[in-house]
Design an enzyme around this catalytic site. Structure first.
Site, PDB file in Angstrom:
ATOM      1  N   SER A  49       5.469  -9.900   6.831  1.00 30.26           N
ATOM      2  CA  SER A  49       5.678  -8.482   7.159  1.00 30.26           C
ATOM      3  C   SER A  49       6.361  -8.395   8.511  1.00 30.26           C
ATOM      4  CB  SER A  49       4.319  -7.780   7.254  1.00 30.26           C
ATOM      5  OG  SER A  49       4.446  -6.496   7.809  1.00 30.26           O
ATOM      6  N   TYR A  64      -4.586  -6.505  10.928  1.00 28.90           N
ATOM      7  CA  TYR A  64      -3.523  -6.707   9.922  1.00 28.90           C
ATOM      8  C   TYR A  64      -2.366  -7.496  10.549  1.00 28.90           C
ATOM      9  CZ  TYR A  64       0.125  -5.914   6.478  1.00 28.90           C
ATOM     10  OH  TYR A  64       1.129  -6.105   5.551  1.00 28.90           O
TER      11      TYR A  64
HETATM   12  P1  NDP Z   1      -0.042  -3.092  -3.317  1.00 29.04           P
HETATM   13  O1  NDP Z   1      -1.335  -2.531  -2.845  1.00 29.04           O
HETATM   14  O2  NDP Z   1       0.817  -2.256  -4.181  1.00 29.04           O
HETATM   15  O3  NDP Z   1      -0.288  -4.500  -4.026  1.00 29.04           O
HETATM   16  C1  NDP Z   1      -1.197  -5.437  -3.500  1.00 29.04           C
HETATM   17  C2  NDP Z   1      -1.479  -6.505  -4.539  1.00 29.04           C
HETATM   18  O4  NDP Z   1      -2.371  -7.467  -3.950  1.00 29.04           O
HETATM   19  C3  NDP Z   1      -2.146  -5.959  -5.779  1.00 29.04           C
HETATM   20  O5  NDP Z   1      -1.585  -6.543  -6.938  1.00 29.04           O
HETATM   21  C4  NDP Z   1      -3.593  -6.398  -5.616  1.00 29.04           C
HETATM   22  O6  NDP Z   1      -4.162  -6.666  -6.897  1.00 29.04           O
HETATM   23  C5  NDP Z   1      -3.436  -7.704  -4.853  1.00 29.04           C
HETATM   24  N1  NDP Z   1      -4.663  -8.045  -4.159  1.00 29.04           N
HETATM   25  C6  NDP Z   1      -5.227  -7.418  -3.097  1.00 29.04           C
HETATM   26  N2  NDP Z   1      -6.417  -7.961  -2.811  1.00 29.04           N
HETATM   27  C7  NDP Z   1      -6.624  -8.952  -3.726  1.00 29.04           C
HETATM   28  C8  NDP Z   1      -7.682  -9.861  -3.968  1.00 29.04           C
HETATM   29  N3  NDP Z   1      -8.795  -9.886  -3.212  1.00 29.04           N
HETATM   30  N4  NDP Z   1      -7.568 -10.746  -4.991  1.00 29.04           N
HETATM   31  C9  NDP Z   1      -6.458 -10.738  -5.752  1.00 29.04           C
HETATM   32  N5  NDP Z   1      -5.425  -9.905  -5.588  1.00 29.04           N
HETATM   33  C10 NDP Z   1      -5.518  -9.009  -4.579  1.00 29.04           C
HETATM   34  O7  NDP Z   1       0.753  -3.470  -1.970  1.00 29.04           O
HETATM   35  P2  NDP Z   1       2.170  -4.195  -1.728  1.00 29.04           P
HETATM   36  O8  NDP Z   1       2.837  -4.541  -2.994  1.00 29.04           O
HETATM   37  O9  NDP Z   1       2.891  -3.391  -0.745  1.00 29.04           O
HETATM   38  O10 NDP Z   1       1.662  -5.514  -0.978  1.00 29.04           O
HETATM   39  C11 NDP Z   1       2.022  -6.830  -1.375  1.00 29.04           C
HETATM   40  C12 NDP Z   1       2.169  -7.678  -0.122  1.00 29.04           C
HETATM   41  O11 NDP Z   1       3.235  -7.162   0.669  1.00 29.04           O
HETATM   42  C13 NDP Z   1       0.945  -7.705   0.786  1.00 29.04           C
HETATM   43  O12 NDP Z   1       0.752  -9.030   1.245  1.00 29.04           O
HETATM   44  C14 NDP Z   1       1.346  -6.794   1.952  1.00 29.04           C
HETATM   45  O13 NDP Z   1       0.685  -7.130   3.137  1.00 29.04           O
HETATM   46  C15 NDP Z   1       2.834  -7.093   2.026  1.00 29.04           C
HETATM   47  N6  NDP Z   1       3.646  -6.101   2.705  1.00 29.04           N
HETATM   48  C16 NDP Z   1       3.678  -4.798   2.269  1.00 29.04           C
HETATM   49  C17 NDP Z   1       4.478  -3.881   2.924  1.00 29.04           C
HETATM   50  C18 NDP Z   1       4.517  -2.446   2.565  1.00 29.04           C
HETATM   51  O14 NDP Z   1       4.971  -1.621   3.389  1.00 29.04           O
HETATM   52  N7  NDP Z   1       4.120  -2.068   1.363  1.00 29.04           N
HETATM   53  C19 NDP Z   1       5.337  -4.296   4.053  1.00 29.04           C
HETATM   54  C20 NDP Z   1       5.207  -5.672   4.426  1.00 29.04           C
HETATM   55  C21 NDP Z   1       4.407  -6.538   3.743  1.00 29.04           C
HETATM   56  P3  NDP Z   1      -5.638  -6.187  -7.381  1.00 29.04           P
HETATM   57  O15 NDP Z   1      -6.018  -5.002  -6.552  1.00 29.04           O
HETATM   58  O16 NDP Z   1      -5.470  -5.890  -8.841  1.00 29.04           O
HETATM   59  O17 NDP Z   1      -6.485  -7.386  -7.141  1.00 29.04           O
HETATM   60  C1  8X3 Z   2       3.351  -3.517   6.070  1.00 29.83           C
HETATM   61  C2  8X3 Z   2       4.325  -2.860   6.972  1.00 29.83           C
HETATM   62  O1  8X3 Z   2       4.626  -1.741   9.235  1.00 29.83           O
HETATM   63  O2  8X3 Z   2       2.713  -1.050   7.885  1.00 29.83           O
HETATM   64  O3  8X3 Z   2       3.216  -4.869   6.380  1.00 29.83           O
HETATM   65  O4  8X3 Z   2       2.734  -3.172   9.000  1.00 29.83           O
HETATM   66  S1  8X3 Z   2       3.549  -2.201   8.337  1.00 29.83           S
END
Ligand code: NDP
Ligand code: 8X3
Length: 246
Positions: A135, A148
């Site tokens: 991120s 985070y």
């Molecule tokens: P979502 O919440 O849409 O997706 C998160 C995914 O992670 C889900 O499929 C969820 O599946 C899974 N997950 C969470 N906890 C668990 C667990 N304990 N066991 C198994 N699976 C888990 O968020 P994003 O798609 O945005 O996030 C994906 C990645 O991208 C993360 O690592 C996030 O930190 C990163 N990210 C996101 C950004 C954003 O702005 N959206 C920016 C930068 C990075 P389920 O709940 O079914 O288990």
């Molecule tokens: C998710 C993006 O800017 O909320 O990693 O940290 S931010």
């Protein structure tokens, strides 16, 4: 022969978009997450898909799921460490300790559990690729996001160190580092089903497909090319905290 990709956290957002994009590019996909209904419905849409239902924070569940893979799915060529979350957005002294535990256990320890098992197989075969979803929070720290940011700084450190550890075995290691992407991320972080209307108001955030596109690019380079990191931001975002909002 088709390559097999395992994508953690594919029930939503970036992981789901990546599973679809890689499947469209001809990868066989193993998708993981806790929400079995979503896994099954995604797998039903994809050719050559296997769903694995486990909580990545549970070391035993992770180990059993990978150890018990059917033989025809047991060789994983590409691991996308995507499962992760932010929980809470407050100054550190007001954070819930349970939120800290959830972020650390998922974003750092869960990533480590699955990587250890799969990397061992890659080391034996002397090939493979690992892409960690980091991120902009892994590059910059910001207020109300200390833990985070710490977990994503850890993902950055792990990516760099893994690239060194696995270098003798020809395994590619890289990361993709997104800014704001409209997924379920903010709904989970703020514990508010209407969060996206507020968080992404006044500017155009990235879509999950934008990140899937970058991951697909990394995964389809020739054998001698390893993309070490892609920092990808919405045009309206200049840093972790600077946004051009209208
Ligand atoms: P979502 O919440 O849409 O997706 C998160 C995914 O992670 C889900 O499929 C969820 O599946 C899974 N997950 C969470 N906890 C668990 C667990 N304990 N066991 C198994 N699976 C888990 O968020 P994003 O798609 O945005 O996030 C994906 C990645 O991208 C993360 O690592 C996030 O930190 C990163 N990210 C996101 C950004 C954003 O702005 N959206 C920016 C930068 C990075 P389920 O709940 O079914 O288990
Ligand atoms: C998710 C993006 O800017 O909320 O990693 O940290 S931010």
């Amino acid at each position: 022969m088709k390559k097999t990709a395992l994508i953690t956290g594919a029930t939503s957002g970036i992981g789901k978009a990546t599973a679809i994009a890689l499947s469209n590019k001809g990868f066989r996909v193993i998708i993981t997450g806790r929400r079995q209904d979503r896994l099954q419905s995604l797998c039903n849409q994809l050719t050559d898909c296997l769903a694995l239902n486990f909580d990545i924070r549970d070391q035993i569940q992770v180990y059993e799921a990978i150890k018990n893979l059917p033989k025809e799915w047991s060789q994983i060529d590409l691991l996308i460490n995507n499962a992760g979350l932010a929980a809470g957005l407050e100054p550190l002294h007001e954070n819930l300790i349970d939120d800290w535990e959830q972020m650390i256990d998922t974003n750092i320890k869960g990533l480590l559990y699955i990587t250890k098992i799969i990397a061992k197989q890659m080391v034996q075969r002397q090939q493979g690729q690992i892409i960690n979803v980091s991120s902009i929070a892994g590059k910059e720290a910001y207020g109300k996001g200390a833990v985070y940011c710490a977990t994503k700084h850890a993902v950055e450190a792990l990516t760099k160190a893994m690239r060194i550890d696995f270098n003798p075995y020809g395994i590619k290691v890289g990361s993709v580092s997104p800014g704001a992407v409209e997924t379920e991320f903010s709904i989970v972080r703020l514990k508010d089903p209407d969060a996206n209307q507020k968080v992404y108001a006044g500017y155009q955030p990235l879509k999950a497909d934008d990140i899937a596109d970058a991951i697909t690019y990394m995964a389809t380079r020739p054998p001698h090319v390893n993309i070490a990191d892609i920092l990808i931001l919405p045009t309206a975002q200049a840093s972790a905290t600077v946004f051009n909002k209208k």
